[in-house]
Design an enzyme around this catalytic site. Structure first.
Site, PDB file in Angstrom:
ATOM      1  N   HIS A   2       7.384  17.800  79.645  1.00 44.75           N
ATOM      2  CA  HIS A   2       6.078  17.168  79.477  1.00 44.75           C
ATOM      3  C   HIS A   2       5.470  17.657  78.172  1.00 44.75           C
ATOM      4  O   HIS A   2       5.641  18.820  77.812  1.00 44.75           O
ATOM      5  CB  HIS A   2       5.157  17.529  80.657  1.00 44.75           C
ATOM      6  CG  HIS A   2       3.964  16.656  80.767  1.00 44.75           C
ATOM      7  ND1 HIS A   2       2.816  16.857  80.031  1.00 44.75           N
ATOM      8  CD2 HIS A   2       3.749  15.545  81.512  1.00 44.75           C
ATOM      9  CE1 HIS A   2       1.942  15.930  80.332  1.00 44.75           C
ATOM     10  NE2 HIS A   2       2.474  15.112  81.227  1.00 44.75           N
ATOM     11  N   ASP A  54       6.601  12.328  87.496  1.00 50.87           N
ATOM     12  CA  ASP A  54       7.483  11.183  87.721  1.00 50.87           C
ATOM     13  C   ASP A  54       8.748  11.550  88.474  1.00 50.87           C
ATOM     14  O   ASP A  54       9.448  10.667  88.966  1.00 50.87           O
ATOM     15  CB  ASP A  54       7.847  10.532  86.376  1.00 50.87           C
ATOM     16  CG  ASP A  54       6.624   9.974  85.705  1.00 50.87           C
ATOM     17  OD1 ASP A  54       5.902   9.228  86.370  1.00 50.87           O
ATOM     18  OD2 ASP A  54       6.378  10.307  84.537  1.00 50.87           O
TER      19      ASP A  54
HETATM   20  C1  LIG Z   1       8.132  14.081  78.334  1.00 50.97           C
HETATM   21  C2  LIG Z   1       8.832  14.300  77.000  1.00 50.97           C
HETATM   22  C3  LIG Z   1       8.814  12.966  76.227  1.00 50.97           C
HETATM   23  C4  LIG Z   1       8.036  15.385  76.238  1.00 50.97           C
HETATM   24  O1  LIG Z   1       8.456  15.364  74.939  1.00 50.97           O
HETATM   25  P1  LIG Z   1       8.028  16.429  73.854  1.00 50.97           P
HETATM   26  O2  LIG Z   1       6.869  17.238  74.290  1.00 50.97           O
HETATM   27  O3  LIG Z   1       7.875  15.687  72.590  1.00 50.97           O
HETATM   28  O4  LIG Z   1       9.256  17.436  73.827  1.00 50.97           O
HETATM   29  P2  LIG Z   1      10.537  17.254  72.948  1.00 50.97           P
HETATM   30  O5  LIG Z   1      11.059  15.873  73.117  1.00 50.97           O
HETATM   31  O6  LIG Z   1      10.220  17.716  71.571  1.00 50.97           O
HETATM   32  O7  LIG Z   1      11.515  18.302  73.647  1.00 50.97           O
HETATM   33  C5  LIG Z   1      11.593  19.684  73.344  1.00 50.97           C
HETATM   34  C6  LIG Z   1      13.036  20.135  73.554  1.00 50.97           C
HETATM   35  O8  LIG Z   1      13.392  19.974  74.935  1.00 50.97           O
HETATM   36  C7  LIG Z   1      14.448  19.020  75.083  1.00 50.97           C
HETATM   37  N1  LIG Z   1      14.100  18.150  76.205  1.00 50.97           N
HETATM   38  C8  LIG Z   1      12.847  17.727  76.525  1.00 50.97           C
HETATM   39  N2  LIG Z   1      12.872  17.011  77.660  1.00 50.97           N
HETATM   40  C9  LIG Z   1      14.163  17.004  78.057  1.00 50.97           C
HETATM   41  C10 LIG Z   1      14.803  16.417  79.159  1.00 50.97           C
HETATM   42  N3  LIG Z   1      14.096  15.727  80.068  1.00 50.97           N
HETATM   43  N4  LIG Z   1      16.141  16.565  79.273  1.00 50.97           N
HETATM   44  C11 LIG Z   1      16.833  17.270  78.351  1.00 50.97           C
HETATM   45  N5  LIG Z   1      16.276  17.847  77.286  1.00 50.97           N
HETATM   46  C12 LIG Z   1      14.940  17.720  77.139  1.00 50.97           C
HETATM   47  C13 LIG Z   1      14.490  18.246  73.777  1.00 50.97           C
HETATM   48  O9  LIG Z   1      15.792  17.739  73.513  1.00 50.97           O
HETATM   49  C14 LIG Z   1      14.076  19.321  72.801  1.00 50.97           C
HETATM   50  O10 LIG Z   1      15.191  20.158  72.592  1.00 50.97           O
HETATM   51  P3  LIG Z   1      15.410  20.896  71.152  1.00 50.97           P
HETATM   52  O11 LIG Z   1      14.266  21.867  71.039  1.00 50.97           O
HETATM   53  O12 LIG Z   1      16.735  21.534  71.273  1.00 50.97           O
HETATM   54  O13 LIG Z   1      15.344  19.810  70.112  1.00 50.97           O
HETATM   55  C15 LIG Z   1      10.278  14.786  77.209  1.00 50.97           C
HETATM   56  O14 LIG Z   1      10.273  16.005  77.908  1.00 50.97           O
HETATM   57  C16 LIG Z   1      11.147  13.760  77.933  1.00 50.97           C
HETATM   58  O15 LIG Z   1      11.691  12.852  77.286  1.00 50.97           O
HETATM   59  N6  LIG Z   1      11.257  13.859  79.290  1.00 50.97           N
HETATM   60  C17 LIG Z   1      12.032  12.904  80.037  1.00 50.97           C
HETATM   61  C18 LIG Z   1      11.205  11.634  80.267  1.00 50.97           C
HETATM   62  C19 LIG Z   1      10.089  11.844  81.266  1.00 50.97           C
HETATM   63  O16 LIG Z   1      10.277  12.394  82.338  1.00 50.97           O
HETATM   64  N7  LIG Z   1       8.884  11.345  80.906  1.00 50.97           N
HETATM   65  C20 LIG Z   1       7.739  11.441  81.764  1.00 50.97           C
HETATM   66  C21 LIG Z   1       6.690  12.336  81.206  1.00 50.97           C
HETATM   67  S1  LIG Z   1       5.362  12.540  82.342  1.00 50.97           S
END
Ligand SMILES: CC(C)(COP(=O)(O)OP(=O)(O)OC[C@H]1O[C@@H](n2cnc3c(N)ncnc32)[C@H](O)[C@@H]1OP(=O)(O)O)[C@@H](O)C(=O)NCCC(=O)NCCS
Length: 433
Positions: free
Chosen positions: A305, A362
């Site tokens: 998140h 979610d």
């Molecule tokens: C929610 C989300 C978009 C947050 O994104 P964010 O704060 O921008 O975090 P980032 O995308 O920069 O992720 C940070 C790190 O964790 C990893 N990561 C984050 N969520 C992950 C997941 N669900 N599965 C695997 N790896 C994940 C990223 O690859 C990144 O790794 P790195 O540091 O090696 O590059 C992201 O966690 C995600 O895509 N989750 C899955 C979708 C989801 O459940 N969305 C609902 C949100 S309420």
């Protein structure tokens, strides 16, 4: 302002006020930065920007805390109803018995949509996504219920009630359209959630038997989704609302923003992920390993998140509620088994621990909706019904604020510098050195 921050801007020391929130959050007020130094602030994705002051919702992402108007989400989830929570978000205080009754009656009285709007449902293609229908229908409400330029308090209450109530009627009508059944009208005799379930699942030939456990599960889902401060759709509502657009267009814009898979669409993706694991017989451990690969398209949906860096409190509540619901319904769901295995494995895995990736709301919300019979393409619609009171609370807070300006962010232009029009025949000709 309680303090000042001194910044060196272009070699000159300048002082900016520090704004402190109720819970100790601090922000430098950079509103005057451009006036003196000609500098803008650049924060792509707005991850480091507080876009407003708000009294509605507080989140502490490190500690997993969520408060609506100061009340912990756990208390509201355990003791409140969706209608009461909606009142709290919009008006700032829990209602007295008579205030709740007036609010609730108003919602009931406002649940019908103009009969002519039913023709719209006929015109949508059979497989139209219910979120597309919802956004369109909510925007079109403004043509049936024109909004005056200046809303007095009574009119404002009525338009907000229309939205909270009619959005649920439109959602149920769009579901009926998708399955080719006649629409079922709302009933003054039913409470908010029961009314929705009845419009969804009863038909002219078959009554719907209300199950209090199912009603409570949907109620809980709506309470937990009612607000989450300045997320993408709420920021959209504030941005569009700042132009003084009518309230229906504002909420329709919020619905459109919510539809995106990075925002409201993730609960549907979790179910698809679990179904894929079940159908292909993939070992959850293998799936998790794939989700850790940087090239993998399969992220672990329902994990991670932007704000929560610990357990999302809503996920904890929903997991427990889902567990209880399955017991009461005396049913089992193989997807739940997979979900629990995944959660257990991921929470012990160094990759997820180092990155603070925990289950988010979610991860369990789709499972709970599936268990009560809501089809997957209605998941985001349910999210929208739950979020309408939060959007309205933010819209209302903004338009009643003392200082209320149209939102107009700036940019840093990185395109070509000034150049001159070339006739079409000479374009693309290489210039001789
Ligand atoms: C929610 C989300 C978009 C947050 O994104 P964010 O704060 O921008 O975090 P980032 O995308 O920069 O992720 C940070 C790190 O964790 C990893 N990561 C984050 N969520 C992950 C997941 N669900 N599965 C695997 N790896 C994940 C990223 O690859 C990144 O790794 P790195 O540091 O090696 O590059 C992201 O966690 C995600 O895509 N989750 C899955 C979708 C989801 O459940 N969305 C609902 C949100 S309420």
């Amino acid at each position: 302002m309680t303090d000042n921050a001194k910044l060196i801007v272009d070699g000159k020391e300048r002082s900016f006020g520090i704004v402190q929130g109720t819970k100790g959050e601090r922000a430098i007020d950079l509103a005057g930065l451009r006036e003196g130094g000609g500098l803008l602030t650049l924060d792509e994705g707005l991850g480091n920007t507080a876009s407003c002051l708000s009294r509605i919702t507080y989140i502490n992402g490190e500690k997993g805390v969520l408060l609506y108007r100061g009340y912990p989400i756990e208390e509201l989830a355990g003791k409140s109803s969706f209608v009461e929570t909606a009142y709290l978000l919009i008006h700032g205080e829990l209602p007295t018995r008579s205030e709740l009754s007036v609010f609730s009656n108003r919602l009931n009285d406002s649940s019908l949509i103009h009969e002519d709007m039913r023709h719209f449902f006929v015109a949508f293609p059979k497989y139209a996504h219910p979120m597309g229908i919802l956004a369109t229908m909510v925007a079109s409400l403004s043509t049936f219920y024109p909004v005056p330029d200046h809303l007095d308090p009574e009119a404002e209450e009525q338009f907000m009630a229309n939205l909270i109530s009619q959005v649920r009627t439109i959602a149920a009508f769009s579901y009926k359209k998708s399955i080719g059944e006649p629409t079922v009208y709302p009933s003054i005799k039913l409470r908010y959630v029961e009314n929705f379930l009845n419009m969804m699942f009863s038909s002219p030939v078959k009554d719907y038997r209300q199950d209090p456990d199912i009603v409570r599960a949907v109620e809980l889902f709506l309470i937990l989704h009612a607000d989450h401060e300045q997320n993408c759709s709420t920021s959209t509502v504030r941005l569009v609302g700042s132009s003084m657009a009518n309230i229906y267009s504002v909420i329709s814009a919020g619905i459109s923003a919510l539809w995106g898979p990075r925002h409201g669409g993730a609960n549907q993706e979790v179910i698809q992920m679990l179904e894929h694991i079940l159908a292909t017989g993939t070992d959850p451990k293998t799936f998790i390993d794939r989700a850790k690969s940087r090239n993998a398209r399969e992220r672990l949906m329902g994990f991670g998140h932007r704000v929560y860096k610990s357990f999302d409190p809503r996920a904890r509540i929903l997991k427990q509620a889902y567990h209880q619901l399955l017991k009461k319904l005396k049913t089992a769901d193989p997807l739940f088994e997979i979900a629990m295995q995944i959660e257990e494995l991921a929470l012990k895995d160094a990759y997820f621990i180092e990155r603070n990736l925990y289950p988010n709301v979610d991860f369990y919300s789709g499972l709970i909706l599936k268990a009560v019979g809501i089809p997957a393409d209605m998941f985001t619609v349910l999210f929208a019904i739950g979020r309408v009171p939060g959007w309205l609370a933010h819209w209302r807070e903004m338009v009643h604020a003392k200082e209320f300006r149209i939102a107009r962010p700036r940019q840093i232009y990185i395109g070509p510098s000034e150049r001159h029009y070339e006739p079409i025949n000479s374009r693309g000709l290489k210039k001789c050195p």
